[in-house]
Motif scaffolding. Structure first.
Motif, PDB file in Angstrom:
ATOM      1  N   VAL A   1       0.845  -1.194   0.000  1.00  0.00           N
ATOM      2  CA  VAL A   1       0.000   0.000   0.000  1.00  0.00           C
ATOM      3  C   VAL A   1       0.882   1.246   0.000  1.00  0.00           C
ATOM      4  O   VAL A   1       2.041   1.207   0.421  1.00  0.00           O
ATOM      5  CB  VAL A   1      -0.946   0.045   1.227  1.00  0.00           C
ATOM      6  N   MET A   2       0.300   2.346  -0.466  1.00  0.00           N
ATOM      7  CA  MET A   2       0.923   3.667  -0.378  1.00  0.00           C
ATOM      8  C   MET A   2       0.071   4.529   0.547  1.00  0.00           C
ATOM      9  O   MET A   2      -1.157   4.553   0.426  1.00  0.00           O
ATOM     10  CB  MET A   2       0.989   4.338  -1.749  1.00  0.00           C
ATOM     11  N   VAL A   3       0.733   5.232   1.451  1.00  0.00           N
ATOM     12  CA  VAL A   3       0.043   6.089   2.416  1.00  0.00           C
ATOM     13  C   VAL A   3       0.768   7.424   2.489  1.00  0.00           C
ATOM     14  O   VAL A   3       1.999   7.463   2.595  1.00  0.00           O
ATOM     15  CB  VAL A   3       0.015   5.431   3.816  1.00  0.00           C
ATOM     16  N   GLU A   4       0.004   8.521   2.454  1.00  0.00           N
ATOM     17  CA  GLU A   4       0.595   9.849   2.622  1.00  0.00           C
ATOM     18  C   GLU A   4       0.535  10.237   4.096  1.00  0.00           C
ATOM     19  O   GLU A   4      -0.544  10.305   4.691  1.00  0.00           O
ATOM     20  CB  GLU A   4      -0.114  10.874   1.737  1.00  0.00           C
ATOM     21  N   SER A   5       1.698  10.496   4.665  1.00  0.00           N
ATOM     22  CA  SER A   5       1.836  10.650   6.113  1.00  0.00           C
ATOM     23  C   SER A   5       2.995  11.585   6.404  1.00  0.00           C
ATOM     24  O   SER A   5       3.996  11.577   5.689  1.00  0.00           O
ATOM     25  CB  SER A   5       2.098   9.252   6.710  1.00  0.00           C
TER      26      SER A   5
ATOM     27  N   LEU B   1      -1.796  12.034   6.855  1.00  0.00           N
ATOM     28  CA  LEU B   1      -1.978  11.517   8.208  1.00  0.00           C
ATOM     29  C   LEU B   1      -0.867  12.036   9.116  1.00  0.00           C
ATOM     30  O   LEU B   1       0.255  12.235   8.658  1.00  0.00           O
ATOM     31  CB  LEU B   1      -1.927   9.986   8.214  1.00  0.00           C
ATOM     32  N   GLY B   2      -1.165  12.218  10.391  1.00  0.00           N
ATOM     33  CA  GLY B   2      -0.137  12.574  11.356  1.00  0.00           C
ATOM     34  C   GLY B   2       0.649  11.352  11.805  1.00  0.00           C
ATOM     35  O   GLY B   2       0.288  10.201  11.508  1.00  0.00           O
ATOM     36  N   TRP B   3       1.729  11.576  12.547  1.00  0.00           N
ATOM     37  CA  TRP B   3       2.631  10.482  12.908  1.00  0.00           C
ATOM     38  C   TRP B   3       1.952   9.424  13.777  1.00  0.00           C
ATOM     39  O   TRP B   3       2.110   8.224  13.542  1.00  0.00           O
ATOM     40  CB  TRP B   3       3.879  11.018  13.612  1.00  0.00           C
TER      41      TRP B   3
ATOM     42  N   SER C   1      -0.258   7.221  11.822  1.00  0.00           N
ATOM     43  CA  SER C   1       0.535   6.450  10.858  1.00  0.00           C
ATOM     44  C   SER C   1       1.235   5.283  11.542  1.00  0.00           C
ATOM     45  O   SER C   1       1.244   4.154  11.027  1.00  0.00           O
ATOM     46  CB  SER C   1       1.574   7.358  10.191  1.00  0.00           C
ATOM     47  N   GLU C   2       1.840   5.546  12.687  1.00  0.00           N
ATOM     48  CA  GLU C   2       2.532   4.486  13.421  1.00  0.00           C
ATOM     49  C   GLU C   2       1.550   3.381  13.814  1.00  0.00           C
ATOM     50  O   GLU C   2       1.828   2.183  13.651  1.00  0.00           O
ATOM     51  CB  GLU C   2       3.201   5.072  14.662  1.00  0.00           C
TER      52      GLU C   2
END
Length: 342
Positions: A299-303, A326-328, A331-332
């Motif tokens: 997957v690709m996620v913008e974070s 997304l914030g950290w 995301s974590e």
């Protein structure tokens, strides 16, 4: 004249000679590339998570983010391969807006491509040295590939570039994976034709040279949603979409069938928090079908460090100046949840 020639830029060899990748880091990249190859060829059951800022606009914040990602990677590396997004070239739908650090090393100042190429290379090398993670970037300009060919482990070809012949031909000379996104129209056949073209050898003109490539067997598809004739976003990550892609793959002579799901862009209608739900649905689809599990490799996620986005000049550390992310903390948490699915 319509063109004003500002300055002649150094060749990739000159830039690479001035800012070389240390041998130790080159060996690290070689190991990472081999691990990623095994995922895309089906030899490894690990899952790729390509995650990071929409645009890498600030070296300190980007390296801070990647260093945090490295610590998480140590905890999930038996199941996942985390590939930080360090995107230094940004296509813009209308041509307006921040186009990435290669254009503007300082987003508040005018374009400076020489300084941008140097800033990009220094940031990428620093990120590898500090984190041990090699990165992904988007190839907006095919002729710039050799400025970064020794430092990247993954390349995305965007929805507006995937139909371009020069992008397809250049990818055929890569030795790292290239993800071909579906065009904004959503046409799967265009995306698959692009994969087919890039997997084959070609002869063409590149940076003033006649070149020959051998084809890139790691070229694969990326589903990022589409836009209909009314400008409405249409997702294409659902179970039915993945089954359709499976069928289309089976009808073509393509090596290493694989797909990455881009959880943002038109799949989320740029509602960045929806990425969490979308990723979980994709992981559930992999659980339901062994064939989809084999096809969907990541997957690709913008974070980024701070969630959302800001305008250029606001100066909020670690917050996107392009698309919202997304914030950290979210995301974590999402990364650990993905690992639990594997």
């Amino acid at each position: 004249m319509s063109f004003e020639f500002i300055q002649k830029l150094p060749t990739p060899d000159e830039i690479r000679s001035q800012f070389p990748l240390p041998e130790k880091l080159a060996m690290l990249k070689q190991r990472r590339d081999a691990e990623i190859r095994e995922v895309l060829t089906g030899k490894s059951n690990k899952f790729l998570v390509i995650i990071g800022p929409c645009s890498a606009d600030n070296e300190e914040a980007v390296c801070d983010y990647v260093n945090r990602l490295s610590k998480v990677n140590e905890k999930v590396k038996d199941k996942l391969i985390l590939i930080p997004r360090i995107y230094t070239n940004k296509p813009r739908t209308t041509g307006d807006g921040y186009k990435g650090i290669v254009h503007q090393p300082d987003p508040e100042k005018k374009p400076d491509f020489l300084a941008g190429l140097i800033a990009m290379r220094k940031m990428q090398i620093r990120a590898i040295a500090e984190s041990g993670l090699t990165a992904a970037d988007e190839m907006l300009y095919p002729e710039n590939w050799r400025y970064v060919s020794d430092i990247l482990s993954y390349v995305a070809i965007g929805a507006r570039s995937v139909e371009d012949q020069q992008h397809r031909l250049t990818v055929s000379g890569f030795d790292v994976p290239a993800g071909m996104k579906n065009p904004t129209s959503g046409d799967f056949s265009i995306m698959l034709n692009s994969v087919y073209a890039a997997q084959r050898p070609h002869s063409f003109i590149y940076r003033g040279w006649e070149v020959q490539t051998t084809g890139n067997d790691l070229t694969h598809t990326v589903l990022r949603g589409s836009v209909n004739k009314h400008g409405r976003s249409l997702p294409n990550y659902h179970y039915e979409d993945l089954n359709t892609l499976l069928t289309l793959y089976s009808e073509r002579d393509l090596k290493n069938p694989a797909c990455i799901i881009d959880a943002n862009h038109n799949n989320s209608n740029k509602q960045f928090r929806q990425q969490i739900r979308i990723v979980k649905e994709v992981m559930h689809s992999r659980k339901l079908s062994p064939d989809i599990c084999q096809l969907v490799k990541g997957v690709m996620v913008e974070s980024y460090l701070e969630e959302g986005s800001q305008k250029i000049g606001e100066g909020i550390y670690g917050k996107s100046i392009t698309d919202p992310c997304l914030g950290w903390e979210d995301s974590e948490r999402l990364i650990y949840e993905i690992a639990d699915y594997i």
